[in-house]
Design a protein around this motif. Sequence first.
Motif, mmCIF file in Angstrom:
data_model
loop_
_atom_site.group_PDB
_atom_site.id
_atom_site.type_symbol
_atom_site.label_atom_id
_atom_site.label_comp_id
_atom_site.label_asym_id
_atom_site.label_seq_id
_atom_site.Cartn_x
_atom_site.Cartn_y
_atom_site.Cartn_z
ATOM 1 N N UNK A 105 6.515 7.748 7.959
ATOM 2 C CA UNK A 105 5.888 6.437 8.122
ATOM 3 C C UNK A 105 5.740 5.754 6.772
ATOM 4 N N UNK A 106 5.345 6.488 5.740
ATOM 5 C CA UNK A 106 5.123 5.902 4.422
ATOM 6 C C UNK A 106 6.397 5.289 3.851
ATOM 7 N N UNK A 107 7.498 6.014 3.930
ATOM 8 C CA UNK A 107 8.728 5.504 3.327
ATOM 9 C C UNK A 107 9.301 4.344 4.134
ATOM 10 N N UNK A 108 9.099 4.363 5.442
ATOM 11 C CA UNK A 108 9.561 3.228 6.239
ATOM 12 C C UNK A 108 8.699 1.996 6.007
ATOM 13 N N UNK A 109 7.389 2.189 5.875
ATOM 14 C CA UNK A 109 6.519 1.055 5.609
ATOM 15 C C UNK A 109 6.804 0.449 4.239
ATOM 16 N N UNK A 110 7.137 1.280 3.273
ATOM 17 C CA UNK A 110 7.409 0.786 1.921
ATOM 18 C C UNK A 110 8.625 -0.123 1.892
ATOM 19 N N UNK A 111 9.596 0.141 2.758
ATOM 20 C CA UNK A 111 10.793 -0.717 2.894
ATOM 21 C C UNK A 111 11.593 -0.803 1.596
ATOM 22 N N UNK B 288 0.813 -1.213 0.000
ATOM 23 C CA UNK B 288 0.000 0.000 0.000
ATOM 24 C C UNK B 288 0.850 1.269 0.000
ATOM 25 N N UNK B 289 2.127 1.142 0.346
ATOM 26 C CA UNK B 289 3.029 2.293 0.332
ATOM 27 C C UNK B 289 4.028 2.207 -0.823
ATOM 28 N N UNK B 290 3.889 1.162 -1.631
ATOM 29 C CA UNK B 290 4.741 1.040 -2.815
ATOM 30 C C UNK B 290 3.960 1.284 -4.108
ATOM 31 N N UNK B 291 2.697 0.932 -4.095
ATOM 32 C CA UNK B 291 1.871 1.052 -5.299
ATOM 33 C C UNK B 291 0.911 2.208 -5.090
ATOM 34 N N UNK B 292 1.059 3.269 -5.876
ATOM 35 C CA UNK B 292 0.371 4.525 -5.568
ATOM 36 C C UNK B 292 -0.476 5.048 -6.715
ATOM 37 N N UNK B 293 -1.041 4.168 -7.519
ATOM 38 C CA UNK B 293 -1.822 4.626 -8.669
ATOM 39 C C UNK B 293 -2.947 5.574 -8.234
ATOM 40 N N UNK B 294 -3.737 5.166 -7.236
ATOM 41 C CA UNK B 294 -4.805 6.008 -6.687
ATOM 42 C C UNK B 294 -4.966 5.627 -5.227
ATOM 43 N N UNK B 295 -4.489 6.491 -4.331
ATOM 44 C CA UNK B 295 -4.310 6.108 -2.935
ATOM 45 C C UNK B 295 -5.604 5.864 -2.184
ATOM 46 N N UNK C 215 3.176 9.664 -4.025
ATOM 47 C CA UNK C 215 2.384 9.471 -2.814
ATOM 48 C C UNK C 215 2.186 10.800 -2.093
ATOM 49 N N UNK C 216 3.249 11.567 -2.014
ATOM 50 C CA UNK C 216 3.181 12.852 -1.318
ATOM 51 C C UNK C 216 2.150 13.775 -1.952
ATOM 52 N N UNK C 217 2.157 13.899 -3.265
ATOM 53 C CA UNK C 217 1.249 14.835 -3.917
ATOM 54 C C UNK C 217 -0.211 14.431 -3.741
ATOM 55 N N UNK C 218 -0.508 13.151 -3.891
ATOM 56 C CA UNK C 218 -1.888 12.718 -3.678
ATOM 57 C C UNK C 218 -2.326 12.961 -2.237
#
Length: 953
Positions: free
Chosen positions: A705-711, A571-578, A671-674
């Motif tokens: 949190x997002x970048x750490x969760x994405x790993x 969910x933090x790697x695939x960001x087509x539509x959050x 992810x940031x912009x959405x």
Amino acid sequence: MTAPAVPRATYRLQFSAGFTFDQAAELAPYLEALGISHVYASPFLKARAGSSHGYDITDHAQLNPEIGNAAALDRMVAALQERGIGLILDFVPNHMGVGGNDNPWWLDVLEWGPASPFAPFFDIDWEARQGKVLLPFLGDHYGTVLERGELQARFDADRGAFSVWYHSHRLPIAVRHYARLLKQVRERAGEPGLALDALIAGFAGLGSGAKSVQRQASVHRQADELRRQLAATAAATPALADAIAATLAALNGTPGDPDSFTGLHRLLEDQHYRIAFWRVAADEINYRRFFDINDLAGLRIDRAEAFELAHQLVFRLIGEGKLQGIRLDHIDGLYDPAGYCQKLQDRAAYLTVQAPPSPHDAPGLRLPHPFYVVVEKILAHHESLRDGWAVSGTTGYEFMNLVCGLFVDPAAEEAMTAAYHTVIGRAVDLERLILDTKRRTMLTALSSELHVLAARLHRLAQQNWSTRDFTITGIQRALVDVAACLPVYRTYVTGDQVTDTDRKYLDWAVGRARRLAGAADSSLLDFIHAALTTDLTQRRGYRGEDVVLVAMTFQQFTGPVMAKALEDTVFYRYARLLCLNEVGGEPGRFGTSVSAFHHVNQERLARFPFGLLATATHDHKRGEDTRLRIAVLSEMPEGWHARIQRWVRLNRLKKRHDGGARAPSRNDEYIFYQTLVGAWPPGLSPGDAEGLAVLADRMAAYMLKAVREAKVRTSWANANPAYEEGVEQFVRAVLDPARSAAFLADVAGLVAEIGPAAAVNGLAQTLLKLTVPGVPDLYQGTEWWDFSLVDPDNRRPVDYAARAAALAADAPLETLLEQWADGRVKQRVIAAALTLRRAEPALFATGDYRPVEVTGEGAGHIVAFERRSRGGESEAAMVVVVPRLVLGRMDGTGQPLPPAESWGDAALMLPGPAGAWTDVITGAELSPAEGGSVPLSAVLARFPVALLHRRII
């Protein structure tokens, strides 16, 4: 005044030291006025000190003192019941907080090992570590921590107990070793008058424990008595206290002198635990955890003694009429969820048999089970909650995703995918990403659980000569394939049954694993399939209990695999539509059709009409209105693509470049912009430096949190400070009005453009939740707009005084529409719908559900349905009408009300018989023409959504 047995609407409250029982009691008048029937409380049993969520329970038999004592709980219950409001508790049966010095069960296990009466309560594989439990709580390698002197032996003079401490973690010394320590104390003191001989003999005689529970209880009592004697003797003999202190000081060693730590090391090596670096957990931990969190240990709540002790306070509250329902946390973590739920209902039925009826109960309206229980369960889109469970439904994650999908334009899927891939510079195969991430999760974060499961399966294979050549490496590899291919969080095989549904899922997983394995030995997969379906119990040579243990342990493993891989990584790697990346969601499913929405609602009415309907929770990835604002982007894919490419160009110089790597990456930037568009506060000016600074703090915390969760570039386990600092600097730079005026003006312009359509979505989603089959659940504060992000952002304090004042003011509807940005208009919809729900409980709870026909050009942009109940000589009916995908119908005035002309010739076909309908939101009356037709422009003339009602005599 008691609450209705069947909840009408719940309101989730997050309890903590900052929000207590007494504060909740003060909300009772407001919640009653809003139309709430039950408070849905976060866990309030004793948890780790300072816990902000309460899921790290340390004692199920006590209240959390930071929230309030028994008297405070009684005051809250009395205040709620005076207003006819019940109480539902979020109960945590799957795990407890361990480590530290506050869980008496866990500390007893550390002291007595497998002989502890509490040892069977925890899912510990003692065989894996030669009778020891691994404690991965050290901040560095064991030897380094030891030689720095951070492990300190201490004597508790009040209890007469020896322990080794590592900061806040207490490691009890096994009582059998007290004799060893006291001999050293006697030698150091050199005074025969210390009279330690009797104590030494007493402690030495205790041994390491007893096999029977009764004998162990006796040993515990003897040990406690000896410790009391030691404490009393030390208190009365200063020389003894000094000798104990000197002995422990010598034992604790001297930094810089490695040999001085030998005694402490040997003492620790002789305990029932092995203290280790926290990174060791991934490979060697031998107790089941909540996911990969070391200080949350899994409970075997299926054990009779554990069940009784963990529920004693809850059962007392039920018996006293203070608790009217339970929400079960993480039901998939339990060994036997269905069995547990039935056991809970059986006890609740006994406790509530004398409960008086409530004046709020609707005649003939009854729960399907004695007590109201809902379960936290994530269902795949093709999966249903099992009929055999003694529960009223789930906590509503599936509804959250279903209703959000209504506001995602499926026609934009290809364009939104192309935009995403273009901006990040690569194509993403989501199915492959999920499969690979599940594999990686098992081989890293959950590798120790995988090892335990593989070892059990390997031991099972050795029971028969036909399977004994299967190696543990091969078994582990095959298990990874099967678990990665399982299409659901878990199956529910037991020793008594294997349903067709479970067999179908396991057939699918093993069949797909065969294709992945290629030419590998297929007989190994045959063996695993037979074990997981328990078919192996019918074959010669295998112990049935061992087969069932493997099958049911596998089920407890696959849930965390799916959750960690999908929710906490993909969910933090695939960001087509959050907006699609929500708990229980599937990012590959682009939108919900109106017909599918109706079908699912009809199914819920038939099977689980009293399950919760959630649109925001304490676990959500983004707030309910944040999601819907992001959803509007699907209605403008080309415009979104152009805008985000412009933003990338505008902000390219704000990125940190370190050795060719960018911070943030293109995917993280997307992810940031959405997220920024979704969370932008209504009315925030692009020149408001103070407001933007607050937003920057929130966004920086979210992105960390997002970048750490994405790993990918950093993680919780392996932080990359340079990348994290680069991301934070980027966030703060682009939200600095002095450096990013053009960008901020563009973002504010986009939010102003889509904000009214998003508000229509928000009102539509709210009304649907309040009127479709099920019990609507409001998360605290979301009766106004909810532009929150993932926790802890969604747990910020709520201004209840302002909300209560707004509800009491009863401002004109036109004023609320004009001032829609403050959220009061959403509160008005909630209050109006819940007022009708209080007047017509049977209509909302069990009334028939039928789609209502809409004709004309705008038919695809409307969701309409009828609910109808019958009783005696009269019947009640309501029709709900909400729009969807309305961005192209807005007139650009900034108001969330599509103009009447935008609906053209669209008409609503109101069901008969003929007669007038009243819109309970606006008060307007509608009288359809012959045949039931009424122009949609008339239905939605004054307000974006409509709730039509009438009684037919």
